[in-house]
Scaffold this motif. Structure first.
Motif, mmCIF file in Angstrom:
data_model
loop_
_atom_site.group_PDB
_atom_site.id
_atom_site.type_symbol
_atom_site.label_atom_id
_atom_site.label_comp_id
_atom_site.label_asym_id
_atom_site.label_seq_id
_atom_site.Cartn_x
_atom_site.Cartn_y
_atom_site.Cartn_z
ATOM 1 N N ARG A 56 50.537 -5.797 48.589
ATOM 2 C CA ARG A 56 51.616 -4.816 48.635
ATOM 3 C C ARG A 56 51.020 -3.435 48.888
ATOM 4 O O ARG A 56 49.936 -3.115 48.425
ATOM 5 C CB ARG A 56 52.463 -4.849 47.366
ATOM 6 N N HIS A 72 47.849 -12.735 38.477
ATOM 7 C CA HIS A 72 48.370 -12.616 39.844
ATOM 8 C C HIS A 72 48.376 -11.181 40.348
ATOM 9 O O HIS A 72 48.212 -10.935 41.539
ATOM 10 C CB HIS A 72 49.793 -13.189 39.913
ATOM 11 N N TYR A 73 48.624 -10.229 39.452
ATOM 12 C CA TYR A 73 48.696 -8.818 39.857
ATOM 13 C C TYR A 73 47.968 -7.932 38.868
ATOM 14 O O TYR A 73 48.578 -7.351 37.986
ATOM 15 C CB TYR A 73 50.158 -8.363 40.014
ATOM 16 N N ASP A 111 50.572 0.405 48.432
ATOM 17 C CA ASP A 111 50.745 1.317 47.310
ATOM 18 C C ASP A 111 51.544 2.520 47.784
ATOM 19 O O ASP A 111 51.020 3.444 48.382
ATOM 20 C CB ASP A 111 49.396 1.749 46.737
ATOM 21 N N LEU A 112 52.822 2.466 47.509
ATOM 22 C CA LEU A 112 53.728 3.527 47.932
ATOM 23 C C LEU A 112 53.800 4.617 46.861
ATOM 24 O O LEU A 112 54.016 5.795 47.157
ATOM 25 C CB LEU A 112 55.113 2.894 48.124
ATOM 26 N N LEU A 113 53.606 4.188 45.613
ATOM 27 C CA LEU A 113 53.861 5.101 44.501
ATOM 28 C C LEU A 113 52.833 6.214 44.359
ATOM 29 O O LEU A 113 53.194 7.371 44.144
ATOM 30 C CB LEU A 113 53.927 4.322 43.192
ATOM 31 N N LEU A 126 63.987 -1.770 45.690
ATOM 32 C CA LEU A 126 63.219 -2.810 44.995
ATOM 33 C C LEU A 126 63.257 -4.080 45.814
ATOM 34 O O LEU A 126 64.238 -4.350 46.507
ATOM 35 C CB LEU A 126 63.870 -3.140 43.662
ATOM 36 N N LYS A 127 62.190 -4.872 45.739
ATOM 37 C CA LYS A 127 62.280 -6.209 46.331
ATOM 38 C C LYS A 127 61.399 -7.177 45.566
ATOM 39 O O LYS A 127 60.505 -6.760 44.817
ATOM 40 C CB LYS A 127 61.913 -6.180 47.811
ATOM 41 N N ARG A 128 61.692 -8.444 45.759
ATOM 42 C CA ARG A 128 60.867 -9.455 45.101
ATOM 43 C C ARG A 128 59.497 -9.445 45.747
ATOM 44 O O ARG A 128 59.379 -9.318 46.967
ATOM 45 C CB ARG A 128 61.501 -10.836 45.277
ATOM 46 N N LEU A 129 58.478 -9.581 44.930
ATOM 47 C CA LEU A 129 57.107 -9.595 45.460
ATOM 48 C C LEU A 129 56.867 -10.839 46.285
ATOM 49 O O LEU A 129 57.261 -11.936 45.891
ATOM 50 C CB LEU A 129 56.129 -9.606 44.286
ATOM 51 N N ASP A 130 56.237 -10.657 47.411
ATOM 52 C CA ASP A 130 55.785 -11.802 48.188
ATOM 53 C C ASP A 130 54.396 -12.161 47.675
ATOM 54 O O ASP A 130 53.447 -11.387 47.811
ATOM 55 C CB ASP A 130 55.743 -11.424 49.675
ATOM 56 N N LEU A 131 54.295 -13.347 47.085
ATOM 57 C CA LEU A 131 53.036 -13.715 46.416
ATOM 58 C C LEU A 131 51.879 -13.878 47.396
ATOM 59 O O LEU A 131 50.721 -13.852 47.014
ATOM 60 C CB LEU A 131 53.229 -15.000 45.614
ATOM 61 N N HIS A 132 52.190 -14.095 48.653
ATOM 62 C CA HIS A 132 51.117 -14.331 49.623
ATOM 63 C C HIS A 132 50.756 -13.086 50.411
ATOM 64 O O HIS A 132 49.941 -13.127 51.311
ATOM 65 C CB HIS A 132 51.515 -15.460 50.585
ATOM 66 N N GLN A 133 51.384 -12.005 50.093
ATOM 67 C CA GLN A 133 51.108 -10.768 50.825
ATOM 68 C C GLN A 133 50.667 -9.696 49.856
ATOM 69 O O GLN A 133 51.171 -9.633 48.743
ATOM 70 C CB GLN A 133 52.395 -10.276 51.504
ATOM 71 N N HIS A 177 57.946 -20.085 43.682
ATOM 72 C CA HIS A 177 56.817 -21.001 43.844
ATOM 73 C C HIS A 177 56.610 -21.742 42.527
ATOM 74 O O HIS A 177 56.596 -21.133 41.459
ATOM 75 C CB HIS A 177 55.539 -20.249 44.203
ATOM 76 N N LEU A 184 58.988 -11.517 39.874
ATOM 77 C CA LEU A 184 58.286 -10.229 39.926
ATOM 78 C C LEU A 184 58.895 -9.388 41.033
ATOM 79 O O LEU A 184 59.153 -9.887 42.129
ATOM 80 C CB LEU A 184 56.802 -10.444 40.232
ATOM 81 N N PHE A 185 59.088 -8.128 40.730
ATOM 82 C CA PHE A 185 59.677 -7.207 41.706
ATOM 83 C C PHE A 185 58.772 -5.996 41.864
ATOM 84 O O PHE A 185 58.058 -5.615 40.939
ATOM 85 C CB PHE A 185 61.053 -6.726 41.228
ATOM 86 N N THR A 186 58.831 -5.405 43.025
ATOM 87 C CA THR A 186 58.079 -4.181 43.242
ATOM 88 C C THR A 186 58.921 -3.185 44.031
ATOM 89 O O THR A 186 60.016 -3.500 44.487
ATOM 90 C CB THR A 186 56.752 -4.471 43.956
ATOM 91 N N VAL A 187 58.362 -2.008 44.169
ATOM 92 C CA VAL A 187 59.080 -0.931 44.835
ATOM 93 C C VAL A 187 58.723 -0.905 46.316
ATOM 94 O O VAL A 187 57.569 -1.087 46.677
ATOM 95 C CB VAL A 187 58.662 0.403 44.176
ATOM 96 N N VAL A 188 59.706 -0.702 47.148
ATOM 97 C CA VAL A 188 59.468 -0.566 48.591
ATOM 98 C C VAL A 188 60.240 0.653 49.113
ATOM 99 O O VAL A 188 61.097 1.195 48.410
ATOM 100 C CB VAL A 188 59.920 -1.830 49.382
ATOM 101 N N ASN A 223 51.016 -1.591 38.299
ATOM 102 C CA ASN A 223 51.731 -0.327 38.485
ATOM 103 C C ASN A 223 52.933 -0.544 39.421
ATOM 104 O O ASN A 223 52.786 -1.079 40.504
ATOM 105 C CB ASN A 223 50.750 0.692 39.090
ATOM 106 N N ASN A 241 58.476 -16.525 41.316
ATOM 107 C CA ASN A 241 59.074 -16.100 42.603
ATOM 108 C C ASN A 241 59.266 -17.277 43.568
ATOM 109 O O ASN A 241 58.774 -17.265 44.697
ATOM 110 C CB ASN A 241 58.225 -15.013 43.261
#
Lengths: 66, 254
Positions: free
Chosen positions: B51, A25-26, B53-55, B42-49, A8, A59-63, A30, A6
């Protein structure tokens, strides 16, 4: 070897699989999706995907969204 | 009952999860709306933040998830986003949206059709956000989209059914559900869409940006139900002035 995660830059001393990198890292993966060099990698392939030098991992996640 | 790609829904109100001030308010509003299908991005993960849990809370609520391709400006980007969404959420359902225009967020018809064709072949259940263009909706239906989602007005504008004339033609021609997505700003406008025979509406801003999103969610739920009920009851068309009480000449005796 050097990889990009990402946007970095990260240094790895030994070869690593995609699954191991994500675990590091994660631990809770999920709701995560991964692309290596802009190609989406199915979860079932993470363990067998050996990362190569200069790989770009995203890496992507849901928002929330409309 | 609303049926999209063999899945049946008792609720005809789809909701977005964006723009809520707090996650708790969003979840309470979704609950009050009785929605069964909610959109996510969808969005790219911010490695320093961390996340949020919305799901887990959404899954607990028992709603189906409809990831979108928001942010995509081309078919290629949307296809990439769709594949990511399928991985992240274990669903092949997709709200396809491609809007290169950042000012009005209007959907790109050519890129949307191109992406829809590819994604249907890849096994996605594609619900495309599109302009209220009857021919485009036909084309999207022909390539296998599970529904069409024409806009009532630009996203977030809350201007209601500015495209009503064209929505009417789309409804006449559609073999798949028609869902009005974008532009609906008040429950009365949702009811108006449902009275026309629209199969469902997708609401986000109008609920999330209201003073009391939970109450507004319930208001939309009732409006959608009332509008549908009126459609099924057969709304009387416009006509010339006509008394609804008998015009008896009882005053002549005075």
């Amino acid at each position: 070897m050097q990889l990009t995660l990402n946007d970095h830059s990260i240094q790895l001393s030994a070869p690593v699989t995609l699954a191991a990198l994500i675990r590091q890292h994660y631990p809770d993966n999920n709701g995560i999706a991964v692309a290596v060099n802009q190609q989406v990698v199915n979860k079932s392939l993470w363990e067998q995907t050996e990362l190569q030098p200069e790989d770009r991992i995203s890496l992507f996640t849901v928002v929330a969204g409309g | 009952m609303l049926k999209i790609a063999e899945r049946e829904f008792t609720s005809r109100l789809l909701t977005g999860t964006g723009k809520f001030s707090r996650a708790e308010t969003m979840l309470n509003a979704l609950d009050a709306s009785s929605t069964q299908l909610v959109t996510l991005a969808l969005k790219r993960l911010d490695l320093h933040q961390g996340r949020d849990d919305l799901l887990s809370p959404l899954r607990k609520l028992g709603v189906d998830l409809l990831p979108n391709t928001s942010g995509a400006k081309t078919a290629e980007e949307a296809i990439f986003a769709a594949r990511l969404a399928r991985e992240a959420l274990d669903t092949n359902w997709l709200k396809l949206e491609i809007h290169p225009d950042q000012r009005y967020l209007l959907p790109d018809p050519l890129e949307t059709l191109k992406a829809a064709e590819t994604l249907v072949k890849e096994g996605f259940v594609v619900l495309p956000y599109c302009g209220a263009d009857p021919l485009l909706c036909l084309r999207l239906q022909e390539v296998g989209c599970a529904a069409v989602m024409p806009l009532g007005a630009p996203i977030g504008s809350r201007q209601g059914l500015q495209t009503k004339t064209f929505l009417q033609i789309i409804l006449e021609q559609a073999q798949v559900p028609v869902i009005v997505d974008a532009g609906i700003g008040a429950p009365s406008q949702a009811a108006e869409a449902m009275e026309m025979g629209v199969d469902a509406v997708l609401i986000n801003t109008a609920i999330a940006s209201s003073t009391d999103p939970v109450a507004m969610a319930r208001a939309f739920k009732l409006a959608v139900q009332a509008g549908r009920m009126a459609f099924e009851a057969g709304v009387a068309g416009p006509g010339q002035a006509q008394a609804s009480s008998p015009l008896t000449a009882f005053t002549e005796a005075l």
